[in-house]
Write a protein that holds these residues in place. Structure first.
Motif, PDB file in Angstrom:
ATOM      1  N   PHE A  38      49.679 151.094  87.423  1.00  0.00           N
ATOM      2  CA  PHE A  38      50.624 151.020  88.538  1.00  0.00           C
ATOM      3  C   PHE A  38      52.074 151.176  88.066  1.00  0.00           C
ATOM      4  CE2 PHE A  38      47.167 148.700  90.861  1.00  0.00           C
ATOM      5  CZ  PHE A  38      47.108 149.552  91.947  1.00  0.00           C
ATOM      6  N   GLU A  39      52.404 150.545  86.952  1.00  0.00           N
ATOM      7  CA  GLU A  39      53.778 150.558  86.472  1.00  0.00           C
ATOM      8  C   GLU A  39      54.212 151.965  86.081  1.00  0.00           C
ATOM      9  OE1 GLU A  39      57.434 148.538  85.501  1.00  0.00           O
ATOM     10  OE2 GLU A  39      55.743 148.258  86.864  1.00  0.00           O
ATOM     11  N   TRP A  40      53.314 152.716  85.445  1.00  0.00           N
ATOM     12  CA  TRP A  40      53.631 154.095  85.062  1.00  0.00           C
ATOM     13  C   TRP A  40      53.924 154.943  86.291  1.00  0.00           C
ATOM     14  CZ3 TRP A  40      55.297 157.146  81.458  1.00  0.00           C
ATOM     15  CH2 TRP A  40      55.072 158.524  81.527  1.00  0.00           C
ATOM     16  N   ARG A  41      53.142 154.790  87.337  1.00  0.00           N
ATOM     17  CA  ARG A  41      53.338 155.590  88.545  1.00  0.00           C
ATOM     18  C   ARG A  41      54.578 155.155  89.319  1.00  0.00           C
ATOM     19  NH1 ARG A  41      48.927 156.104  86.403  1.00  0.00           N
ATOM     20  NH2 ARG A  41      47.583 157.921  86.708  1.00  0.00           N
ATOM     21  N   ARG A  42      54.869 153.871  89.253  1.00  0.00           N
ATOM     22  CA  ARG A  42      56.085 153.404  89.918  1.00  0.00           C
ATOM     23  C   ARG A  42      57.327 153.967  89.240  1.00  0.00           C
ATOM     24  NH1 ARG A  42      59.849 149.427  89.505  1.00  0.00           N
ATOM     25  NH2 ARG A  42      58.978 148.608  87.576  1.00  0.00           N
ATOM     26  N   ARG A  43      57.319 154.023  87.917  1.00  0.00           N
ATOM     27  CA  ARG A  43      58.497 154.433  87.172  1.00  0.00           C
ATOM     28  C   ARG A  43      58.659 155.957  87.099  1.00  0.00           C
ATOM     29  NH1 ARG A  43      60.508 150.769  83.578  1.00  0.00           N
ATOM     30  NH2 ARG A  43      62.186 152.303  83.364  1.00  0.00           N
ATOM     31  N   THR A  44      57.542 156.695  87.163  1.00  0.00           N
ATOM     32  CA  THR A  44      57.634 158.159  87.025  1.00  0.00           C
ATOM     33  C   THR A  44      57.418 158.897  88.338  1.00  0.00           C
ATOM     34  OG1 THR A  44      55.301 158.300  86.431  1.00  0.00           O
ATOM     35  CG2 THR A  44      56.885 158.176  84.627  1.00  0.00           C
ATOM     36  N   GLY A  45      56.595 158.347  89.225  1.00  0.00           N
ATOM     37  CA  GLY A  45      56.294 159.016  90.488  1.00  0.00           C
ATOM     38  C   GLY A  45      57.267 158.661  91.576  1.00  0.00           C
ATOM     39  N   LEU A  46      57.225 157.424  91.998  1.00  0.00           N
ATOM     40  CA  LEU A  46      58.071 156.962  93.102  1.00  0.00           C
ATOM     41  C   LEU A  46      59.554 157.144  92.776  1.00  0.00           C
ATOM     42  CD1 LEU A  46      57.482 155.825  95.872  1.00  0.00           C
ATOM     43  CD2 LEU A  46      57.754 153.518  94.939  1.00  0.00           C
ATOM     44  N   ALA A  47      59.914 156.949  91.514  1.00  0.00           N
ATOM     45  CA  ALA A  47      61.322 157.048  91.117  1.00  0.00           C
ATOM     46  C   ALA A  47      61.868 158.471  91.252  1.00  0.00           C
ATOM     47  CB  ALA A  47      61.491 156.560  89.675  1.00  0.00           C
ATOM     48  N   THR A  48      60.986 159.458  91.170  1.00  0.00           N
ATOM     49  CA  THR A  48      61.451 160.854  91.221  1.00  0.00           C
ATOM     50  C   THR A  48      61.085 161.550  92.534  1.00  0.00           C
ATOM     51  OG1 THR A  48      59.421 161.610  90.131  1.00  0.00           O
ATOM     52  CG2 THR A  48      61.310 161.112  88.707  1.00  0.00           C
ATOM     53  N   ARG A  49      60.636 160.795  93.520  1.00  0.00           N
ATOM     54  CA  ARG A  49      60.171 161.398  94.783  1.00  0.00           C
ATOM     55  C   ARG A  49      61.208 162.331  95.423  1.00  0.00           C
ATOM     56  NH1 ARG A  49      56.830 158.009  98.982  1.00  0.00           N
ATOM     57  NH2 ARG A  49      56.091 159.665 100.339  1.00  0.00           N
ATOM     58  N   PRO A  50      62.442 161.876  95.701  1.00  0.00           N
ATOM     59  CA  PRO A  50      63.401 162.789  96.348  1.00  0.00           C
ATOM     60  C   PRO A  50      63.740 163.996  95.477  1.00  0.00           C
ATOM     61  CG  PRO A  50      64.477 160.734  95.675  1.00  0.00           C
ATOM     62  CD  PRO A  50      63.004 160.536  95.492  1.00  0.00           C
ATOM     63  N   GLN A  51      63.715 163.808  94.151  1.00  0.00           N
ATOM     64  CA  GLN A  51      63.999 164.926  93.252  1.00  0.00           C
ATOM     65  C   GLN A  51      62.888 165.971  93.312  1.00  0.00           C
ATOM     66  OE1 GLN A  51      65.317 163.572  89.252  1.00  0.00           O
ATOM     67  NE2 GLN A  51      65.386 161.534  90.174  1.00  0.00           N
ATOM     68  N   PHE A  52      61.631 165.505  93.373  1.00  0.00           N
ATOM     69  CA  PHE A  52      60.489 166.420  93.444  1.00  0.00           C
ATOM     70  C   PHE A  52      60.547 167.242  94.735  1.00  0.00           C
ATOM     71  CE2 PHE A  52      56.102 167.618  94.378  1.00  0.00           C
ATOM     72  CZ  PHE A  52      55.656 168.074  93.144  1.00  0.00           C
ATOM     73  N   VAL A  53      60.845 166.595  95.847  1.00  0.00           N
ATOM     74  CA  VAL A  53      60.930 167.279  97.145  1.00  0.00           C
ATOM     75  C   VAL A  53      62.032 168.341  97.098  1.00  0.00           C
ATOM     76  CG1 VAL A  53      61.465 167.003  99.590  1.00  0.00           C
ATOM     77  CG2 VAL A  53      60.004 165.320  98.431  1.00  0.00           C
ATOM     78  N   ALA A  54      63.206 167.956  96.598  1.00  0.00           N
ATOM     79  CA  ALA A  54      64.333 168.897  96.519  1.00  0.00           C
ATOM     80  C   ALA A  54      64.010 170.057  95.577  1.00  0.00           C
ATOM     81  CB  ALA A  54      65.590 168.167  96.052  1.00  0.00           C
ATOM     82  N   PHE A  55      63.331 169.754  94.486  1.00  0.00           N
ATOM     83  CA  PHE A  55      62.984 170.803  93.526  1.00  0.00           C
ATOM     84  C   PHE A  55      62.048 171.832  94.146  1.00  0.00           C
ATOM     85  CE2 PHE A  55      60.292 172.762  90.387  1.00  0.00           C
ATOM     86  CZ  PHE A  55      61.211 173.220  89.457  1.00  0.00           C
ATOM     87  N   MET A  56      61.030 171.378  94.853  1.00  0.00           N
ATOM     88  CA  MET A  56      60.065 172.306  95.450  1.00  0.00           C
ATOM     89  C   MET A  56      60.741 173.196  96.498  1.00  0.00           C
ATOM     90  SD  MET A  56      57.390 171.823  93.675  1.00  0.00           S
ATOM     91  CE  MET A  56      56.042 172.699  94.467  1.00  0.00           C
ATOM     92  N   ASP A  57      61.721 172.662  97.226  1.00  0.00           N
ATOM     93  CA  ASP A  57      62.468 173.481  98.193  1.00  0.00           C
ATOM     94  C   ASP A  57      63.261 174.565  97.474  1.00  0.00           C
ATOM     95  OD1 ASP A  57      61.550 172.169 100.422  1.00  0.00           O
ATOM     96  OD2 ASP A  57      63.229 170.757 100.519  1.00  0.00           O
ATOM     97  N   LEU A  58      63.897 174.199  96.372  1.00  0.00           N
ATOM     98  CA  LEU A  58      64.674 175.180  95.608  1.00  0.00           C
ATOM     99  C   LEU A  58      63.763 176.197  94.923  1.00  0.00           C
ATOM    100  CD1 LEU A  58      67.477 172.941  94.080  1.00  0.00           C
ATOM    101  CD2 LEU A  58      67.779 174.854  95.663  1.00  0.00           C
ATOM    102  N   TYR A  59      62.545 175.780  94.589  1.00  0.00           N
ATOM    103  CA  TYR A  59      61.595 176.720  93.984  1.00  0.00           C
ATOM    104  C   TYR A  59      61.208 177.801  94.998  1.00  0.00           C
ATOM    105  CZ  TYR A  59      57.960 178.469  90.927  1.00  0.00           C
ATOM    106  OH  TYR A  59      57.219 179.277  90.105  1.00  0.00           O
ATOM    107  N   LYS A  60      61.004 177.396  96.252  1.00  0.00           N
ATOM    108  CA  LYS A  60      60.690 178.373  97.302  1.00  0.00           C
ATOM    109  C   LYS A  60      61.833 179.373  97.459  1.00  0.00           C
ATOM    110  CE  LYS A  60      57.970 175.077 100.052  1.00  0.00           C
ATOM    111  NZ  LYS A  60      57.914 174.357 101.333  1.00  0.00           N
ATOM    112  N   LYS A  61      63.046 178.862  97.416  1.00  0.00           N
ATOM    113  CA  LYS A  61      64.220 179.724  97.545  1.00  0.00           C
ATOM    114  C   LYS A  61      64.307 180.694  96.362  1.00  0.00           C
ATOM    115  CE  LYS A  61      69.125 179.287  98.756  1.00  0.00           C
ATOM    116  NZ  LYS A  61      70.215 178.299  99.018  1.00  0.00           N
ATOM    117  N   THR A  62      64.019 180.191  95.166  1.00  0.00           N
ATOM    118  CA  THR A  62      64.012 181.023  93.961  1.00  0.00           C
ATOM    119  C   THR A  62      63.001 182.155  94.099  1.00  0.00           C
ATOM    120  OG1 THR A  62      64.614 179.127  92.582  1.00  0.00           O
ATOM    121  CG2 THR A  62      63.650 181.013  91.468  1.00  0.00           C
ATOM    122  N   ALA A  63      61.831 181.844  94.612  1.00  0.00           N
ATOM    123  CA  ALA A  63      60.787 182.862  94.797  1.00  0.00           C
ATOM    124  C   ALA A  63      61.282 183.988  95.699  1.00  0.00           C
ATOM    125  CB  ALA A  63      59.536 182.220  95.382  1.00  0.00           C
ATOM    126  N   ARG A  64      61.895 183.633  96.821  1.00  0.00           N
ATOM    127  CA  ARG A  64      62.392 184.651  97.767  1.00  0.00           C
ATOM    128  C   ARG A  64      63.453 185.532  97.105  1.00  0.00           C
ATOM    129  NH1 ARG A  64      62.363 180.229 101.268  1.00  0.00           N
ATOM    130  NH2 ARG A  64      64.636 180.027 101.149  1.00  0.00           N
TER     131      ARG A  64
END
Length: 612
Positions: free
Chosen positions: A168-194
């Motif tokens: 649980f601690e690993w996922r809290r520190r690496t997953g939940l902590a980077t949630r908004p960054q992951f979402v923003a990154f995937m949006d920028l990846y779509k833009k990069t593809a286009r």
């Protein structure tokens, strides 16, 4: 419809028969020469980084300078390349060269987005690799890295609360902590593809395979479907072992097994394995061979001696002999952690040379890694016949599959007996073979579904089918394909995807997935062609195949490797194995004795297969 198809065919034939264009030829020659010089500067900078360690400022600055130089040059190429493509000039080979030009990638973004995407990728990478966890019941001690400290703790622990805490601690520190960054990154990846000319981001995701998203997922699905019967039997057996260890309350029947317990069990196979770690090893009395001990006994524990032994292995299968100066100029890597140090071949594009770096040879992992490193060396030299733009692999990790194929053949009990590393004839008998296949299977069979899920999830995000942080969708994929569930129900209030990304956030797993499958396909073909394997012949099973001294292999191998990326990987495969697509059959053939044993054991012990 048939008229339209006929017109397309005619256009295709006309294009294929177009004569070479002289202006384009001069442009391509100049590009190959300039790229070779810049690539060599990059290789030398990376070599410096390897020799001095990852924190050497001079090496890091050199890498940054060469990256910037390459980017500026690629920008100058983009407009001219687009012009030639638009005009449709050139013959088939010239158009192939144009198609292999390096792309701008993220650099196609505007300055603000570019700065943002690099910051996001860097932050998530740093978070994953550098995060420190607090010790169980020791909140003041927050110095533990996942590898090796936490990994060592959980693999040696019988305290369920402790294992669960770190999960649980690993996922809290690496997953939940980077949630908004992951979402923003995937949006920028779509833009990069286009901006790189890909209307569908999932096609850009798989661009290195030269397949679109739909084609790639269809291939991965086909392989997963073929793997399913073996995986289900193996999963049932591991779940039964976990139930013996932890009880039916924690590991109920007909349900996915708890991921945190399965990770510890399967993770043991990636360590220096001991037979007593497994409660249901096929043949406990046969045990597991200690190759490391035998290497020291035989005096094969010096890197130089092993280097020339492996060089002779490849010479004897028909590949060119290595020159003595290669070892003379080979360099030892200064590593604080010998367990994470690997031998490596270094390819140059303009310089007429290759480099080799090596590690202390103190165990069997480094011994078998020598076969992989020298296979890379032969690959680089064979592909150097191509111009710079076509010297890369047909897809990433393709050459790794070749190296792993020969590393696997070298681990055959028949070959190890020939070297004097296995003295007892029992290692060629079925009980000991099953033990070896069991451990190998834990490393391979359970890894493929995990790789599949990580790419499947991100492709679904890129295609717009799910939100980037849909944690419940991630667990639906995980349960369906890997048969694992979280210790307690995970909802969209949590986010677990980044915790499982073993590589960088934008690295796709499909090429790793295909490379693993391909190494078995190559092994089956070479073993069948050399008469070392016969389907249905119990005296010539695939897992005992010894390819040493099989001279007929070298010519085919050299021909396939020399193609580089001058043609699609399907044509390279046709040359190497006589069929154009990656197939799961080699892997299934290799593990068939284990699958038969698993099926029999599961029936005998009334272990349910599959899950609800």
């Amino acid at each position: 419809m048939w008229i339209y198809s006929a017109v397309l065919l005619l256009v295709g034939l006309t294009q294929a028969e177009s004569p070479p264009d002289e202006t384009l030829d001069r442009f391509l020659n100049e590009t190959n020469q300039q790229l070779a010089v810049i690539y060599d500067q990059a290789v030398l900078a990376q070599l410096l980084n390897e020799l001095r360690g990852p924190n050497d400022l001079v090496a890091l600055l050199e890498i940054e300078v060469t990256d910037d130089k390459l980017l500026k040059y690629v920008r100058t190429l983009t407009t001219r390349k687009a012009k030639f493509k638009r005009l449709g000039l050139g013959d088939t080979r010239q158009r192939r060269l144009l198609s292999k030009f390096p792309q701008l990638g993220y650099e196609a973004l505007n300055d603000r987005d570019l700065e943002h995407v690099y910051a996001l990728a860097s932050n998530m990478s740093d978070n994953y690799h550098n995060v420190k966890l607090c010790a169980y019941k020791q909140p003041e001690n927050c110095t533990l890295r996942l590898i090796p400290e936490v990994q060592t703790i959980v693999q040696g622990s019988r305290d369920l609360a402790e294992i669960e805490y770190y999960w649980f601690e690993w996922r809290r520190r690496t997953g939940l902590a980077t949630r908004p960054q992951f979402v923003a990154f995937m949006d920028l990846y779509k833009k990069t593809a286009r901006l790189n000319g890909y209307p569908r981001a999932e096609d850009y995701w798989f661009r290195s395979l030269e397949l679109d998203g739909q084609e790639t997922m269809a291939l991965l699905d086909k392989i997963m479907h073929g793997l399913r019967p073996l995986f289900l039997q193996f999963h049932a057996h591991v779940r039964g072992s976990l139930r013996k260890m932890y009880g039916e309350d924690l590991v109920p029947r007909h349900r996915p097994y708890p991921q945190h317990l399965a990770e510890v069990f399967i993770g043991n196979a990636f360590r220096r394995v001991q037979a007593e770690w497994y409660v249901d090893l096929p043949s406990p009395e046969a045990g597991l061979a200690n190759i490391t001990q035998e290497l020291h006994r035989r005096g094969l524990s010096t890197t130089q001696r092993v280097f020339w032994n492996v060089a002779e292995y490849f010479r004897a299968i028909g590949l060119p002999q290595l020159e003595e100066s290669l070892w003379t100029y080979a360099q030892k890597v200064a590593s604080d952690d010998d367990d994470r140090c690997w031998h490596k071949a270094w390819r140059y594009y303009a310089l007429p040379r290759t480099n080799f770096t090596y590690c202390p040879l103190n165990d069997e992992e480094r011994f078998f890694n020598m076969f992989e490193a020298q296979a890379d060396l032969h690959y680089y030299r064979a592909a150097s016949a191509q111009p710079t733009l076509l010297q890369e692999e047909p897809f990433p990790n393709f050459s790794d599959a070749i190296g792993k194929c020969f590393s696997m053949a070298a681990s055959s009990p028949r070959f190890l007996r020939k070297l004097g590393l296995l003295r007892d004839a029992k290692w060629k008998e079925l009980p000991a073979r099953l033990n070896r296949l069991y451990v190998q299977g834990l490393r391979v069979v359970f890894l493929l579904p995990v790789f599949y899920v990580l790419d499947r999830y991100r492709v679904e995000v890129l295609a717009g089918h799910i939100q980037a942080d849909d944690n419940e969708a991630y667990w639906r994929f995980t349960e369906h394909y890997t048969g694992a569930t979280a210790p307690s129900k995970r909802t969209n209030a949590q986010f677990d995807v980044p915790a499982k990304l073993l590589m960088e956030v934008d690295d796709q797993y499909a090429s790793h997935f295909l490379s693993i499958v391909l190494q078995f396909q190559l092994l089956k073909h070479f073993c069948a062609e050399s008469g070392q394997f016969e389907n249905g012949n119990p005296s010539k099973p695939l897992d005992l195949c010894d390819l040493s001294d099989q001279r007929g292999i070298g010519g085919i191998l050299q021909k396939g490797m020399s193609l580089g990326s001058s043609v699609h990987y399907r044509q390279v495969l046709q040359t190497l194995v006589g069929e154009p697509e990656i197939s799961i059959e080699g892997l299934l053939t290799y593990f068939r004795p284990l699958q038969d044993w698993l099926q029999e054991e599961n029936q005998k012990n009334d272990l349910e297969v599959g899950w609800k």
